[in-house]
Design a protein around this motif. Structure first.
Motif, short mmCIF file in Angstrom:
data_model
loop_
_atom_site.label_atom_id
_atom_site.label_comp_id
_atom_site.label_asym_id
_atom_site.label_seq_id
_atom_site.Cartn_x
_atom_site.Cartn_y
_atom_site.Cartn_z
N VAL A 1 0.85 -1.12 -0.04
CA VAL A 1 0.10 0.29 0.11
C VAL A 1 0.87 1.14 -0.08
N ALA A 2 0.60 2.23 -0.77
CA ALA A 2 1.18 3.44 -0.89
C ALA A 2 0.42 4.57 -0.38
N CYS A 3 0.72 5.42 0.43
CA CYS A 3 -0.45 6.44 1.05
C CYS A 3 0.58 7.56 1.34
N SER A 4 -0.27 8.70 1.09
CA SER A 4 0.10 10.13 1.15
C SER A 4 -0.87 11.13 1.46
N THR A 5 -0.46 12.17 2.00
CA THR A 5 -1.54 13.34 2.32
C THR A 5 -1.60 14.36 1.29
N ASN A 6 -0.97 13.97 0.01
CA ASN A 6 -1.09 14.86 -1.21
C ASN A 6 -1.64 13.88 -2.21
N SER B 1 -0.53 10.67 -7.92
CA SER B 1 -0.22 10.85 -9.40
C SER B 1 1.01 10.94 -10.03
N ASN B 2 2.02 11.57 -9.44
CA ASN B 2 3.13 11.68 -9.89
C ASN B 2 3.84 10.36 -10.17
N ALA B 3 3.68 9.49 -9.10
CA ALA B 3 4.28 8.34 -9.04
C ALA B 3 3.79 7.33 -10.36
N GLN B 4 2.57 7.87 -10.89
CA GLN B 4 2.29 6.86 -12.13
C GLN B 4 2.99 7.30 -13.42
N LYS B 5 3.49 8.13 -13.24
CA LYS B 5 4.41 8.89 -14.55
C LYS B 5 5.61 8.13 -14.64
N GLU B 6 6.39 8.42 -15.59
CA GLU B 6 7.41 7.48 -15.90
C GLU B 6 8.83 7.73 -14.90
N ASN B 7 8.96 9.02 -14.49
CA ASN B 7 9.95 9.28 -13.55
C ASN B 7 9.67 8.62 -12.28
N LYS B 8 8.59 8.10 -11.68
CA LYS B 8 8.28 7.40 -10.41
C LYS B 8 8.73 8.24 -9.25
N TYR C 1 -6.17 11.19 3.99
CA TYR C 1 -4.89 10.43 3.55
C TYR C 1 -5.47 9.80 2.00
N TYR C 2 -4.64 9.72 1.21
CA TYR C 2 -4.83 9.09 -0.16
C TYR C 2 -4.09 7.85 -0.16
N TYR C 3 -4.54 6.80 -0.90
CA TYR C 3 -3.96 5.55 -0.81
C TYR C 3 -4.20 4.64 -2.02
N CYS C 4 -3.21 3.57 -2.38
CA CYS C 4 -3.36 2.88 -3.50
C CYS C 4 -2.55 1.69 -3.49
N ALA C 5 -2.83 0.56 -4.16
CA ALA C 5 -2.09 -0.42 -4.40
C ALA C 5 -0.75 -0.18 -5.08
N TYR C 6 0.43 -0.81 -4.85
CA TYR C 6 1.67 -0.72 -5.73
C TYR C 6 2.23 -2.01 -5.71
N TRP D 1 7.50 0.54 -11.33
CA TRP D 1 6.64 0.66 -10.27
C TRP D 1 5.20 0.56 -11.20
N GLN D 2 4.15 -0.05 -10.52
CA GLN D 2 2.95 0.08 -10.98
C GLN D 2 1.91 0.47 -9.85
N PHE D 3 1.31 1.60 -10.02
CA PHE D 3 0.37 2.07 -9.00
C PHE D 3 -1.07 1.93 -9.43
#
Length: 454
Positions: A179-184, A189-196, A226-231, A240-242
């Motif tokens: 699980v990936a978690c953040s207050t922002n 969303s940035n982690a979905q991009k190529e630069n991870k 808090y926002y979260y998703c599987a990774y 990475w894949q989110f």
């Protein structure tokens, strides 16, 4: 007895001619060797997201006997281009063969990428190659999914994870999920991009299995969304894949523990708050924490709060004027933090706001008068005032002293250019505490001189 150079050149020629191979270029060497082939490239034994087990066969009896080499090294050559350029190829040697079969495991590959490969024999002075073949690594896919957050408290939440059918294969090659978690939300969303970019993201890894699992995310702030998703990421954490983003909000502490008021001045702030923790909880102490938010490297400070029944209070000193702070209250019991209030912001006052600049007066083509007042709230005792001015708003390099003129200060500007806009601001020395003072600046104002007289 040493063999002549001519003998070795003849042996090399016979070997290359008999096998139909090339020793010093990237041509495939066993494509037409038929039954006489002695190095064969097979299909991969296994291909994963970031690894491949490449296979080949070796038949030393097919090597011409005239070329007697005591040591041969076998391996696989890998490239992302069909030409096997020197700057884009990788060689991995086999640690041994079983019968005529050899395998080479190559890790650290890029997911969803086509590779070219070929078996080779390294004879020291040359390499002889088998047929060129290709394989494509698997696409990085999510190995798990997350459900809605449950058991949400002031500082924790539980998130259920279910694993996909691919988890056994992915786990076997060291793929990590969780699980990936953040207050922002933007961070995810940035982690979905190529630069991870993983800035501002908390990761909670789990061990994949056939059974669902539950992750407890902790050390959270109360009253915070808090926002979260599987990774899922490869074993080297390079790819990475989110998954889809969800959210939850921790419980508010306002009724139990909160900052009520912050009266911030220049370098001092008076703080009040309240607590409603049960009286049965003994040995509690309260700390007011604060940290600058408008600097690159903030440092956290704290001061112990006084407790009077349910009321909390503290005086914070040695603050920086005209700066923003983030603050909160923590509850300590037996040396351990057991609760934290919601965070609040405050800003210290700017002494420059108490330099009250008037509009310019007595303006001519070459002179003007600047008047200002220093509020006694910030400026006491002997007062000193300066006026900075110039034609560039961002570079006021000219200065003159403003002198007491009744209840205000006046500065005379001379030798000005006709029909020209000038910018000006006041500056005064503010004594912030015993032995400590600094210069502060007012807002910037402007005036335009009159045209030259004919």
């Amino acid at each position: 007895m040493k063999k002549s150079l001519l003998f070795w050149m003849s042996a090399a020629f016979l070997l290359m001619a008999g096998a139909g191979l090339s020793s010093c270029n990237n041509d495939d060497s066993n494509e037409n060797a038929g039954d006489k082939a002695y190095i064969i490239t097979n299909q991969p034994s296994a291909v994963g997201v970031s690894y491949a087990i490449l296979a080949g066969e070796f038949y030393p009896d097919n090597i011409p006997s005239v070329y007697n080499i005591p040591v041969l090294r076998l391996g696989m050559e890998l490239s992302t281009t069909e030409e096997f350029r020197d700057d884009n190829k990788y060689s991995a040697y086999s640690t041994g063969i079983e019968g005529n079969h050899m395998e080479v495991t190559i890790n650290g590959l890029t997911p969803d990428t086509k590779y070219y490969y070929r078996a080779f024999i390294d004879m020291g002075t040359m390499k002889l190659y088998g047929e060129r073949k290709t394989f494509t690594t698997l696409t990085m896919q999510l190995a798990c999914n997350v459900g809605d957050a449950t058991d949400i408290s002031f500082s924790t939440a539980s998130i259920k994870i279910s694993f996909n059918e691919s988890i056994p294969a992915l786990s076997s090659e060291g793929v990590v999920c969780g699980v990936a978690c953040s207050t922002n939300k933007e961070y995810l969303s940035n982690a979905q991009k190529e630069n991870k970019d993983l800035t501002g993201i908390l990761l909670y890894p789990v061990v994949g299995s056939n059974e669902d699992a539950t992750v407890v995310v902790d050390n959270l702030e109360p009253g915070q969304t808090y926002y979260y998703c599987a990774y899922t990421c490869d074993s080297g954490c390079r790819f990475w894949q989110f998954g889809p983003v969800k959210s939850f909000t921790t419980e508010s502490m306002e009724a139990i523990l909160a900052i009520d008021e912050i009266n911030a001045k220049f370098v001092v702030a008076e703080v009040t708050g309240h607590t409603n923790f049960p009286e049965t909880m003994t040995g509690l102490s309260y700390v007011f924490n604060y940290s600058l938010t408008d600097v690159s490297y903030p440092i956290q400070y704290d001061v112990k709060m006084k407790v009077d029944g349910n009321s909390l209070s503290a005086v914070v000193q040695n603050l920086n004027p005209d700066h923003r702070y983030e603050c909160w209250i923590t509850v300590i019991q037996d040396g351990r933090t057991i609760a934290q209030s919601e965070k609040k912001d405050f800003k210290t006052q700017n002494p420059g706001d108490y330099i009250l600049m008037d509009d310019a007066t007595d303006i001519t083509s070459t002179t003007a008068a600047i008047n200002c007042k220093l509020s006694p709230y910030a400026y006491e005792g002997e007062k000193i005032a300066l006026v900075y001015y110039g034609q560039d708003k961002n570079n006021l390099t000219q200065t003159t002293t403003a002198y007491m003129n009744g209840d205000h200060f006046t500065a005379q500007l001379t030798d000005l250019q006709p029909n020209t806009t000038y910018y000006y601001r006041g500056s005064a020395l503010c004594v912030l505490s015993f032995g400590y003072g600094d210069w502060f600046y007012s807002e910037i104002k402007s005036f335009t001189t009159l045209p030259s007289e004919p």
